[in-house]
Every structure is written in C-alpha cells, then in structure tokens.
Design an enzyme around this catalytic site. Structure first.
Site: not given
Ligand code: PXG
Length: 286
Positions: A151, A52
């Site tokens: 991201k 990703r």
């Molecule tokens: N949606 C969004 C907008 C995100 O940023 C997810 C879904 C979940 O994706 P994953 O791949 O983690 O299952 C994310 C990811 C934090 C933090 O500190 C949160 C994310 C990334 C980095 C830091 O809360 N979320």
C-alpha cells in the site's frame, strides 16, 4: 474546527502540519499509507492495519522509526485528541527529505503522519440500489514491478483507473491484472456469489489483501457460507448470481452491473445483504 495532526511524536494544528518539498514521499511517491475506520470510538482492526503498514514499509525498505506498539498508541492518541467517535484515519509514512535524486541514503527523517477526520461515504442510494461498475483499461501493476500488495504512496495507477470510472459515470472501476484476470477495484476488493459459494480473487492475482476482505471472509465462514479464493475472468462476474465490493470506506457494497451487463437480478443479492448486515453488526455501524 482545525484538526490536530500527529507528526513525528507531537500533535500539531493542521495549518502547521507540513512536509518538506524535498520529501521523497512528494518527489517520488516514496512511502506507504493506511486508511482505517473508527466506529463508536473504537479503531477498527487497528492491529491488522498497523501490521500491513509495517509490511508495506519493509517491502520498500523503509524503516519506520517507532515500534508497532508506539504506532498503535499514536493512532489512539490522535483519535482522542480530535474527539473522533466515527471517522477515518489516514496513516502516512514518507521516506523523508532527501536530495533531488533517487538515492534513499541521502534521505533522513521518515515522516510519520496521522490524520483523524470524519469520512465522506458513498451516497445511501448506491447502498440501496447497488453500484454499476465498468472495467478500466488501466491494469494493475505487474507484481514484479511495484507489487500491488504494497500500500504505497504511488497510487497513480489506481487513480488513472478511477478516472476511467468517473468518465463512465461510475464511482468505482474494476482493474484486471497483467494476465487479464480479475484483480481489484481502485480502492476495494471484489467478491462474487455463484451457486451459494462466495468467491474472490486470490492474493497472487495482484490484489491488495484488504482488511475488510479478510473480515468478510471470516463472517461468511461463521455464517456457513463456503469461501473460495479463485482466479476469475470478467465472464465469471457477468454470469455471477451476486457481486459486491469490500473496503475500509465502502464496507460491503453491492454491484449490480459490470460493463453494462446486469449481474444476477440487478439488485443487491441476499448473501450480499446478509454479509453487509453482519459487518454492520460487528462494527456497530448504522
Ligand atoms: N484494494 C485496493 C487497491 C485498495 O486501495 C482495498 C482494496 C480495500 O482494502 P481495505 O484494507 O481497506 O479493506 C484498498 C483500500 C479511498 C481509499 O479514499 C481507499 C483505500 C485506501 C485508502 C483510501 O477511497 N482502499
């Protein structure tokens, strides 16, 4: 103990891990990132996260100067060097230092930064009782502006939505897309259960395709639970039997209300709990 930070091929003490004030990552949020978990010394879904990362980079025309295999090795090396067995990795790629202008041709040396640290989780009480959620007035970026699939280091939109949640006393906030459909939370994907079927918004609803989301959909299929990626409105959440979020930090966490409407029985539902247990079994987590 001071962390050892991976920067462009070497591990440096955290006090020496610095980027230029001319880095476009700082000046413009021009870069990409990943957040990854380590469970029992194993980096969870590393290939998926690296993949990703490179896709996000490609989408913003950022060429990462090392291969995906080298990146994978660098992550493993950083985890080991810091003695992390259970923790959190932040992978950051910036555009690199340039001039005070948008032109990427004037930038050089994208910065490859890997931080392996411990993780602060939501309080256990929220996992037990389920979380309350509000809808933020800040919507997801239009997919034809900055695609939510990327991201990127430009997370201000999500930060603004998170502030709305914090102001309302919730730890997360739901974001709609430009069409008024349910999209994602600020750092987590959303699922509902209705009549035994698991439902989550499709990728074209303007979501980030979460690694945890994909794992949970696979776990559900293994458990014989039907999964549908469907467009939803907030009404669908209000009247759902169960609701939960998935994310690297949160794992699987129940949602018991949205905008003051109680969802289902107002407690973590059976399918949510089953999937949380299956996820924990997979990660070997507590
Ligand atoms: N949606 C969004 C907008 C995100 O940023 C997810 C879904 C979940 O994706 P994953 O791949 O983690 O299952 C994310 C990811 C934090 C933090 O500190 C949160 C994310 C990334 C980095 C830091 O809360 N979320």
């Amino acid at each position: 103990m001071a962390l050892k930070i991976y920067m462009n091929g070497t591990l440096v003490p955290e006090e020496d891990a610095k980027v230029s004030v001319f880095d476009h990552g700082l000046l413009y949020g021009d870069g990409v990132f990943e957040g990854i978990r380590v469970y029992g010394g194993n980096v969870f879904q590393l290939e998926e996260h690296v993949s990703r990362l490179y896709e996000s980079a490609a989408a913003i025309r950022l060429v990462i100067p090392i291969s995906t295999d080298e990146m994978t090795d660098a992550v493993e090396q950083t985890v080991k060097a810091n003695g992390i067995t259970d923790g959190y990795i932040r992978l950051v790629i910036t555009r690199g230092a340039g001039s005070l202008g948008l032109d990427i041709r004037k930038t050089s040396n994208p910065q490859i930064i890997i931080i392996a640290d411990t993780i602060t989780l939501y309080p256990e009480e929220i996992y037990q009782k389920g979380m309350e959620l509000i809808t933020a007035s800040t919507i997801q970026n239009h997919p034809q502006a900055l695609s939510p699939r990327i991201k990127s280091l430009n997370y201000l939109n999500n930060i603004l939505a998170k502030i709305e949640g914090t102001d309302a006393g919730t730890v997360e906030a739901l974001m709609m897309n430009h069409k008024g459909e349910v999209a994602v939370c600020t750092g987590d994907n959303i699922f509902i259960v209705k009549k035994g079927i698991l439902k989550t918004p499709p990728v074209d609803a303007g979501i980030l395709e979460g690694v945890t989301r994909n794992v949970v959909m696979e776990l559900a299929e293994e458990a014989g639970i039907s999964v549908e990626q469907v467009t939803m409105s907030r009404y669908d959440i209000y009247v759902a039997d169960e609701c939960f979020l998935t994310g690297t930090a949160a794992e699987v966490i129940a949602v018991v209300s949205l905008d003051g409407r109680t969802i289902g029985q107002g407690i973590p539902g059976p399918i949510t709990q089953d999937l949380r247990e299956r996820f924990q079994k997979l990660t070997g987590g507590k």
